[in-house]
Scaffold this active site. Structure first.
Site, short mmCIF file in Angstrom:
data_model
loop_
_atom_site.label_atom_id
_atom_site.label_comp_id
_atom_site.label_asym_id
_atom_site.label_seq_id
_atom_site.Cartn_x
_atom_site.Cartn_y
_atom_site.Cartn_z
N GLY A 1 36.19 46.27 45.78
CA GLY A 1 36.07 45.61 44.47
C GLY A 1 37.43 45.54 43.80
O GLY A 1 38.47 45.62 44.46
N PHE A 2 37.42 45.40 42.48
CA PHE A 2 38.69 45.26 41.77
C PHE A 2 39.59 46.49 41.95
O PHE A 2 40.79 46.37 42.18
CB PHE A 2 38.44 45.02 40.28
CG PHE A 2 37.93 43.64 39.98
CD1 PHE A 2 38.80 42.57 40.03
CD2 PHE A 2 36.60 43.41 39.68
CE1 PHE A 2 38.36 41.29 39.77
CE2 PHE A 2 36.15 42.13 39.42
CZ PHE A 2 37.03 41.07 39.46
N VAL B 1 29.50 53.93 54.33
CA VAL B 1 29.83 55.35 54.27
C VAL B 1 28.59 56.16 53.94
O VAL B 1 27.90 55.87 52.95
CB VAL B 1 30.94 55.61 53.22
CG1 VAL B 1 31.15 57.11 53.03
CG2 VAL B 1 32.23 54.93 53.64
N GLU C 1 25.69 36.78 28.43
CA GLU C 1 26.11 35.67 29.29
C GLU C 1 24.92 35.05 30.01
O GLU C 1 24.78 33.83 30.08
CB GLU C 1 27.14 36.16 30.31
CG GLU C 1 28.54 36.31 29.72
CD GLU C 1 29.46 37.19 30.54
OE1 GLU C 1 30.60 37.39 30.10
OE2 GLU C 1 29.04 37.67 31.61
N ALA D 1 36.74 45.16 34.95
CA ALA D 1 37.76 44.96 35.96
C ALA D 1 39.14 45.48 35.56
O ALA D 1 39.81 46.13 36.37
CB ALA D 1 37.82 43.47 36.33
#
Lengths: 433, 433
Positions: free
Chosen positions: B13-14, B79, B171, B323
């Site tokens: 990810g970020f 994992v 959103e 992020a």
């Protein structure tokens, strides 16, 4: 007010959608029924399967395409059977819909020539879901190879067999080769994706058997240059999780391969069989409905079959299952209905053949425009132009063009997503209840 | 040659991807492990869920992003557990991987506050598959409403409940409203999609509780203008296939709704729990790992946790799961490793807060840049700019920009696909065997 003539079209592919649009200005009420909410631009499906385009790039929502056509409604439904006497269709949810004119354009599905057990091992490319599944298998194969230490197992993960050397098979094999040789070139550390082996298997004596022989030769050369091994006069005798058994002449051979794709046979969709049992219409061996010269079904002038599901001959040869045939038939049938409503005479359907195109890869294609036949870069440019122009929505054209330009210059493919099977699949609730 | 310092990063990810890129020029060998082959631009996931963008537009293949970084390999793996004594990770396929430095950046999943049975009825938006499933439910709801004749049932199909009034909930609610009021406006014949009811439920006293109060007020106004009903100080007490039970003050109420979306709670991913049991690291109530000021785990200076999985406080408040936090932490941790290798001193992590943004819909957003707070068109333009700039690949930026421009002018959304659950899901073969 009189009740409008009710036209029901089953299938929102090239044939059905073209017909629906032609009815725009006619005094009829149109219902377009499809199992899916989008029109799929099938000729570019192989690019979704190889990570070049996103599913969203090659679809247009049917409702959006027809939103301004006020005499037309879109029905998301699954047709179970045709009641030709009652002039009604039965839908999967138990309801019915009545028609005055019925246009069946449900296309074709896969045909494993009596070996339906091969399907899980060798998916074919008909739906968006097929393309997403093929993309997953192809990308996962490289991932598995990267982590596989046994050389033989690794080679099996890096071997891709495409069964069928028609346009779809050629396009798939070419795109797979470019994926391995260009796109993924620098992506791995343990394997060199350029070692991937792509095998194209064709039972007839040449690839693209429907094209003139010189173009088949050109195509074979382009494939070889791309590193594809084309095996002609070769038959598949078995497919399983680990590979393919093939036979050529009297010799048989095992090709260990973890990814096998099927681009060999098509069979008319199940609505064709249902229509045949309801009307006594004859089917050909591949389940297509053999229609009259005006594309209607014997004894049922109000029922038409168009597109891949229709068996129509020209000069003794079957018309190919391509978009231009379906679109011309859609236009023709709408015209027949209009003429009937006005009491005018009807001429039989005639296909105006503008030629055929197949692409092999980057800057490589073949074009057969009747007298004019050419290949290589000019054919590829023509292919690009024609496919962009026929994409239904302007937005899609721009998006696809940019992605092609991007691929061309960077050799990247952005839509390389391995989509996982999801818990939603098992959680699916009975939302009807 | 000496053996290189082995850095293993779990999660692309970020946080994880930023860390991996920072190691580019350091004398270390990096392995980036992810379950997925792509980096997902999560802030735009809600646009996939509402048909505005395709999944391919908001992902970048991890291998492609890191292809030129020769000291880095990408491992597609799951994992299972951490062996902190052996300095090894156990993977789902039975193999292990050793590390000298471990960076855990596996993010957060959904949290139903002890009501995991709500999940099938109220999907949340964390993965691409979630977004595709939500898109399917939303579009199908309109299709079902179009064919539903009972007014009450029809209204339930046209009611969309979003639980959680943070940025994601806001959103989603805004995008749902635009979908119904603009995009689908002319698409149906029996229903008027503008009659769709969108209800946003928030337990606290205002929407966007993490923003300054005046911006919450602006946001509420924008939502109301878009036709969203925002219900504050309202708690969800039950969710099932047919709707939601809510409680406000002492009153309880039933909202019949066929589509419920969950944007309320997050919980640290399971790798966090595994890490805690291996190292004794403390977890907070939401399963996040409480790390030291240098983002390492107590007694294990070689193990770092960054991004949404890390519990880091600043001035007594938890850093948000966004992020910028994850990216700054990724950069910081790479710097710590570099400094250690060179024997230099280390300063604690400090988050440099550049502000926060949330978009509500077309030309409506709120921006909180510390001293500077604004809303409306300017905030929306800033939101557009920031999100385009942070999209990893140049191609994605161009594609997303064109689609946004297209939506803005036509109010269409091209990626309105109802993807079907597929036979492949049941046919899935054990390809390992």
């Amino acid at each position: 007010m009189t009740v409008r003539h009710r036209v029901v079209i089953v299938g929102g592919g090239f044939g059905g959608l073209t017909a629906a649009r032609e009815f725009r200005r006619l005094p009829v009420g149109v219902t377009l029924i499809d199992k899916r909410n989008v029109h799929l631009f099938q000729p570019l499906l192989y690019q979704v399967a190889t990570g070049g385009l996103s599913p969203g790039d090659i679809v247009s929502p049917l409702r959006w395409v027809l939103r301004k056509q006020r005499n037309t409604r879109v029905w998301l439904a699954d047709v179970v059977s045709v009641d030709a006497d009652q002039h009604e269709l039965r839908l999967a949810d138990g309801t019915s819909i009545a028609y005055d004119t019925l246009i069946v354009a449900t296309g074709a599905g896969n045909h494993y020539f009596g070996h339906d057990d091969w399907e899980p091992h060798a998916p074919s490319l008909k739906t968006l879901e097929d393309a997403i599944e093929i993309r997953r298998r192809v990308l996962e194969a490289f991932e598995r190879a990267e982590r596989e230490e046994d050389p033989a197992s690794r080679q099996a993960w890096l071997t891709f067999v495409v069964v069928g050397g028609g346009p779809t098979g050629v396009e798939l094999a070419g795109a797979l080769s470019e994926l391995a040789r260009d796109t993924l070139r620098h992506d791995f550390r343990s394997i060199d994706p350029r070692e991937a082996r792509i095998v194209l298997i064709e039972a007839q004596e040449r690839v693209l058997p429907a094209f003139p022989a010189p173009l088949s030769t050109k195509c074979l050369k382009s494939l070889t240059r791309l590193g594809v091994t084309a095996r002609i006069t070769t038959f598949v005798t078995a497919i399983d999780t680990r590979g393919v058994d093939v036979a050529q002449d009297a010799r048989s051979e095992r090709i260990p391969a973890r990814t096998v794709l099927w681009a060999a046979g098509v069979r008319g969709s199940s609505v064709g069989a249902s229509l045949a049992s309801a009307t006594g219409a004859p089917l050909d061996k591949a389940g297509r409905v053999i229609v009259l010269p005006d594309l209607s079904v014997p004894n049922h002038p109000e029922i038409f079959v168009i597109g891949d599901l229709a068996h129509v001959s020209r000069d003794g040869a079957l018309l190919p299952g391509v978009a231009p045939v379906a679109m011309q038939q859609g236009r023709y049938v709408a015209d027949v209905v209009a003429r009937r409503l006005r009491g005018r005479s009807i001429h039989p359907f005639r296909y105006r053949d503008r030629g055929q195109l197949a692409t092999i890869g980057r800057a490589a294609a073949v074009a057969d425009l009747g007298r004019l036949r050419f290949s290589g870069y000019p054919a590829w440019l023509l292919w690009l132009f024609v496919h962009l122009m026929f994409l239904v929505e302007f937005q899609n054209r721009v998006l696809v063009f940019i992605q092609w330009a991007w691929h061309y210059f960077t050799r990247n493919r952005g839509a390389r997503i391995i989509t996982e099977p999801h818990a939603w699949q098992t959680w699916r609730l009975p939302r009807d209840t």
